[in-house]
Each structure stands twice: as C-alpha cells, then as structure tokens.
Motif scaffolding. Sequence first.
Motif, PDB file in Angstrom:
ATOM      1  N   PHE A   1       0.832  -1.201   0.000  1.00 26.41           N
ATOM      2  CA  PHE A   1       0.000   0.000   0.000  1.00 26.41           C
ATOM      3  C   PHE A   1       0.871   1.257   0.000  1.00 26.41           C
ATOM      4  N   MET A   2       1.944   1.238   0.798  1.00 27.72           N
ATOM      5  CA  MET A   2       2.826   2.390   0.880  1.00 27.72           C
ATOM      6  C   MET A   2       3.534   2.657  -0.448  1.00 27.72           C
ATOM      7  N   LEU A   3       3.912   1.588  -1.129  1.00 31.75           N
ATOM      8  CA  LEU A   3       4.567   1.753  -2.432  1.00 31.75           C
ATOM      9  C   LEU A   3       3.625   2.408  -3.433  1.00 31.75           C
ATOM     10  N   GLN A   4       2.351   2.035  -3.396  1.00 29.19           N
ATOM     11  CA  GLN A   4       1.373   2.666  -4.286  1.00 29.19           C
ATOM     12  C   GLN A   4       1.159   4.129  -3.923  1.00 29.19           C
ATOM     13  N   ALA A   5       1.104   4.427  -2.619  1.00 31.61           N
ATOM     14  CA  ALA A   5       0.919   5.810  -2.184  1.00 31.61           C
ATOM     15  C   ALA A   5       2.111   6.668  -2.596  1.00 31.61           C
ATOM     16  N   MET A   6       3.329   6.134  -2.434  1.00 26.32           N
ATOM     17  CA  MET A   6       4.527   6.887  -2.785  1.00 26.32           C
ATOM     18  C   MET A   6       4.639   7.091  -4.288  1.00 26.32           C
ATOM     19  N   GLY A   7       4.087   6.165  -5.046  1.00 24.56           N
ATOM     20  CA  GLY A   7       4.143   6.284  -6.500  1.00 24.56           C
ATOM     21  C   GLY A   7       3.068   7.162  -7.097  1.00 24.56           C
ATOM     22  N   SER A   8       2.111   7.599  -6.260  1.00 26.41           N
ATOM     23  CA  SER A   8       1.030   8.456  -6.762  1.00 26.41           C
ATOM     24  C   SER A   8       1.502   9.905  -6.879  1.00 26.41           C
ATOM     25  N   PRO A   9       0.849  10.714  -7.707  1.00 23.37           N
ATOM     26  CA  PRO A   9       1.221  12.130  -7.812  1.00 23.37           C
ATOM     27  C   PRO A   9       0.722  12.989  -6.655  1.00 23.37           C
ATOM     28  N   ALA A  10       0.016  12.384  -5.704  1.00 26.02           N
ATOM     29  CA  ALA A  10      -0.541  13.144  -4.576  1.00 26.02           C
ATOM     30  C   ALA A  10       0.562  13.685  -3.690  1.00 26.02           C
ATOM     31  N   ASP A  11       0.323  14.874  -3.118  1.00 25.97           N
ATOM     32  CA  ASP A  11       1.288  15.400  -2.148  1.00 25.97           C
ATOM     33  C   ASP A  11       0.816  15.208  -0.720  1.00 25.97           C
TER      34      ASP A  11
END
Length: 401
Positions: free
Chosen positions: A210-220
């Motif tokens: 889940f963290m890898l997906q969050a870090m890979g998102s463009p969200a700040d």
Amino acid sequence: MRRFTTLSIAAALMLSAAHGALAQDGPVRIGVLTDMSGQFSHEAGEGSVTAVRMAVEDFGGEVLGRKIDVLVSDHQNRPELAVSTAQEWYESGGVNLIANLINSGIALAVAGVAANHNGIAIVNGSGSSRITGDGCTPHSIHYAYDTYALAVGTARELSKQGHENWFFLTADYAFGHALEADASAIVTSLGGTVEGAIRYPIETTDHSSFMLQAMGSPADVVAIAGSGTTFINAVKSAGEFGLTSSGKTLAGLLVWLTDTHALGLEAAQGMILTNGFYWDRDDETREFSARFAERIGRPPHMGDAGDYSSTLHYLKAVEAAGTTDADAVMAKMREMPVNDFFAKGGIIREDGRMVHDMYVYQVKTPEESTGEWDVYKLVNVIPGEEAFRPLSESTCPLVNN
C-alpha cells in the motif's frame, strides 16, 4: 388451555408492571458498551468507563432521589453481541442510557435498538457522520466528533498550506469509509483532487504494498483513514518507507492522543490533525485531566472527555425533566446548552449532532515537547457552526430541509 393462557397473560402483565416500576422507582442505570480488550480499547475501554463513573460521582451519585448505577460490557467489536446486550439492558436490565459505543457499525446498530426501546444512546467513541445522517434516531446523540468535522479541519488547513492533491489509505470498515467519503468531498470542494485510494483490511500489519502505491502516486498528501492499531501500524509503515522524507505530507484523519503517544514524536512529528479536545487547552481542561490521570495514569482524550461531559449533561437533563422518560430527557438535553470544560455553548440539534468548536493541531517535534504528554500545538479553532455538516445538507429523516 384457556386457564393456561389466562395465567400466562397475568404473568406477563406482572412482569411488565415490575419492569415499569423498576424503570420509574429503581436505580437510574447507565450502561457503558465499549471495546475493553480489542484494537479500539485504547481509544475507549477503561478510559470511557472511568469518565462515566467520574461524571456520576461529580453529580452526587443519585438523581431524582434514585441511585445511579454504571454497568459495563465489552462488545468485542461484534455487532450481534452489542445489539443483544443493548436489547437485554433496555428490556430487562433497567438501563436508561447506553454510552460510548466505539465502532461505528455498532453505534449505528445500537442507536436503532435505543429508538425501539425508549432508551437513549450517546455516541462518543465512533465517528461516522451517518450517525446523524441516514442513521439518525430521535433517541441518539453524536457528541464528541464525527468524520465530517475531522475532514473539514484537516483538509482546510492543508489546503491553506498549498497541499491539494490527496491519496487515501483507508481501513476497510464503516468508519474508514465514512472518513474517506467526507474528506474526499471536502478536498474537491476546496478545488483539490483525489488521486486514488486503497482500502486495506483492518487486521493488516504489512502495509508495504500500500505504501509503495501511495509513494508512486502524484498526490502530495497521503491521508490515513482509520483508527486504533490500524492507524498506528500505517503511520509506522509510512515512516519505515520514508514517505514523509520523499516530500509527501502525512495526514491523520482521526488521531487519538493515545495514538500519538504510542507512535512517539519522532514518528508523528509535524502531522496535522483535527480534534475535539486536548488536555492542555486551558485551566479547566487541565484540572479535569489531572483528576482523570490520577485514576488511569494518562490524560483524557476527546472520547473520554466527551463521555464525561455527555453523561453529566444527561443527568442534568433527567433532573430538569423530573423523569427518565427518553422523550422528555432528550427534549431537555436539546433545550439546555452544554457549558463545561469540554464545550462552551454546545447545542444538540434535531439530528442528534452536538455542535461545538473543533481544533486543528500539529504534532510537536521532540525538541518542542516539555513532557511525555505534551504533544500538540494549536494551529486553528473551527467554530462549531463551520465544523459540522450544516442541516441544509442533512440526510437525517428528522430534519425538514
């Protein structure tokens, strides 16, 4: 057969009369239905029981010349157990009020039981805004906070700081869903975007994917929509994966004081959060918190403070109404403002929402802290009329929009 039927009816009438006498002449009973042993026990449990008992003691231990009893039951986060306990308490246990009700699915279910049994339910542990939305009842009150208020405070503050693109890590249960939904609506209303969301089982301990997906998102902004150990584990994983050092801002959509303490300032520092109560806010909060800490070994959080305040408000309403009849007491509770260390000028609306100021805090750095529980610094105060969902947007069937 006719004789047996007659005797059965007579027995039923005698039982009903006895129960009615208990309801009017026996002790006034408050049941604390909470999580005493599970993942939400640090956010309720012993703290909620202590707070309710303190309120009863401070009121004097009796009302209308009747002793006040406090009953306690662990619902074990099982809705069927919570419902059966509530039914037994209301039907034959002489319970007038059920308090705390952490776990939003349980709170919604027990509110329905209260409405059907002329009882009252006051929710402090749970946050789903559905409790005063489509799940509202004439006999239930949502007191300390809700998902809408949490989202308003945190999303507005981060938007002011220029953080507009969000990604949600959402615990897959009723409360997590409500947090995500309310926060998403606030973010988009402020001109921001939701870049994605992941729903993870509440028993998850490995958040790596889940963290890898969050870090890979463009969200700040990576917002954690969950509570209890699910929230703590997610924040720890974020630290281990270097999420904040990668330039993203971590937002806790429900952060209990006990969560921050368990995480430690090294892991939680800088986090923005919204809360209904902080022990070090003023002289009144510090006085109550010192008494509470003497009993339980830690300061109270907003659930504890809400359980105390709402129990005291209920007992004042019983005294003013001259009865424990639920309709009469609810009318008095709505009529009387809440003025204590928890809230000033608080009001209970027709949808059951207790409206009061909310507070935006930032977690201190280790260098800023002067003690073990000195963890928050005030960022902003949100007036109650801005903090909670306006009645014009309510889905509660009791509200005439």
